[in-house]
Write a protein that holds these residues in place. Structure first.
Motif, PDB file in Angstrom:
ATOM      1  N   THR A   1       0.584  -0.775  -0.077  1.00 41.07           N
ATOM      2  CA  THR A   1       0.082   0.523  -0.016  1.00 41.07           C
ATOM      3  C   THR A   1       0.777   1.323  -0.383  1.00 41.07           C
ATOM      4  N   SER A   2       0.587   1.916  -0.622  1.00 36.40           N
ATOM      5  CA  SER A   2       0.693   3.670  -0.501  1.00 36.40           C
ATOM      6  C   SER A   2      -0.260   4.278   0.142  1.00 36.40           C
ATOM      7  N   GLY A   3      -1.326   4.178   0.840  1.00 37.34           N
ATOM      8  CA  GLY A   3      -1.670   5.078   1.176  1.00 37.34           C
ATOM      9  C   GLY A   3      -2.499   4.388   2.650  1.00 37.34           C
ATOM     10  N   GLY A   4      -1.482   4.271   3.807  1.00 33.40           N
ATOM     11  CA  GLY A   4      -2.231   3.522   4.033  1.00 33.40           C
ATOM     12  C   GLY A   4      -1.010   2.576   5.274  1.00 33.40           C
ATOM     13  N   TYR A   5      -1.246   1.706   6.092  1.00 35.43           N
ATOM     14  CA  TYR A   5      -0.066   0.909   6.569  1.00 35.43           C
ATOM     15  C   TYR A   5      -0.463  -0.827   6.180  1.00 35.43           C
ATOM     16  N   ILE A   6      -0.513  -1.486   6.508  1.00 34.21           N
ATOM     17  CA  ILE A   6      -1.186  -3.349   7.104  1.00 34.21           C
ATOM     18  C   ILE A   6      -0.374  -3.703   8.272  1.00 34.21           C
ATOM     19  N   ARG A   7      -1.782  -4.216   8.434  1.00 31.65           N
ATOM     20  CA  ARG A   7      -1.232  -4.791  10.179  1.00 31.65           C
ATOM     21  C   ARG A   7      -1.830  -6.159  10.465  1.00 31.65           C
ATOM     22  N   ASN A   8      -1.091  -6.668  11.411  1.00 35.65           N
ATOM     23  CA  ASN A   8      -0.489  -7.905  12.280  1.00 35.65           C
ATOM     24  C   ASN A   8      -2.132  -8.043  12.589  1.00 35.65           C
ATOM     25  N   VAL A   9      -3.478  -9.058  12.261  1.00 33.94           N
ATOM     26  CA  VAL A   9      -4.755  -9.479  12.450  1.00 33.94           C
ATOM     27  C   VAL A   9      -4.619  -9.691  14.238  1.00 33.94           C
ATOM     28  N   ARG A  10      -4.040 -10.718  14.023  1.00 37.35           N
ATOM     29  CA  ARG A  10      -3.640 -11.291  15.556  1.00 37.35           C
ATOM     30  C   ARG A  10      -2.551  -9.770  16.287  1.00 37.35           C
ATOM     31  N   THR A  11      -1.800  -9.569  15.939  1.00 33.06           N
ATOM     32  CA  THR A  11      -0.773  -8.490  17.704  1.00 33.06           C
ATOM     33  C   THR A  11      -0.938  -7.241  16.967  1.00 33.06           C
ATOM     34  N   GLY A  12      -1.800  -6.445  16.010  1.00 37.73           N
ATOM     35  CA  GLY A  12      -2.669  -5.681  16.008  1.00 37.73           C
ATOM     36  C   GLY A  12      -1.275  -4.793  15.368  1.00 37.73           C
ATOM     37  N   GLU A  13      -0.490  -5.147  15.325  1.00 35.05           N
ATOM     38  CA  GLU A  13       1.320  -4.216  15.596  1.00 35.05           C
ATOM     39  C   GLU A  13       0.956  -4.098  12.817  1.00 35.05           C
ATOM     40  N   ASN A  14       1.555  -3.113  13.489  1.00 38.35           N
ATOM     41  CA  ASN A  14       2.059  -2.091  12.165  1.00 38.35           C
ATOM     42  C   ASN A  14       2.777  -2.174  11.630  1.00 38.35           C
TER      43      ASN A  14
END
Length: 80
Positions: free
Chosen positions: A31-44
């Motif tokens: 993505t270039s407009g946001g971020y990717i989140r790990n759904v298990r840990t909530g980590e960006n």
């Protein structure tokens, strides 16, 4: 962020020569407009994630059936 060397696995060694392969990518999040989140840990985890197939186990033995890294990511859009 994934370092390129993390994608390689040693599959054979003979003397001082080692053969390494790049683990195949089966899915990419980007993505270039946001971020990717790990759904298990909530980590960006940033803006680029590659998920790989595992063709060899940790003992360098070829698997009969490939395994896949867990797909636990989602794209998060940031609104301005």
């Amino acid at each position: 962020m994934v370092r390129p060397i993390d994608n390689y696995i040693e599959v054979e060694t003979q003397g001082s020569f080692s053969l390494w392969i790049n683990k195949p990518v089966y899915k990419i999040y980007e993505t270039s407009g946001g971020y990717i989140r790990n759904v298990r840990t909530g980590e960006n985890v940033g803006q680029h994630v590659e998920l790989h197939m595992n063709l060899y186990d940790e003992n360098h033995v070829k698997l009969e059936v490939a395994s896949y890294e867990e797909d636990c990511y989602e794209l998060v859009e940031e609104w301005v």
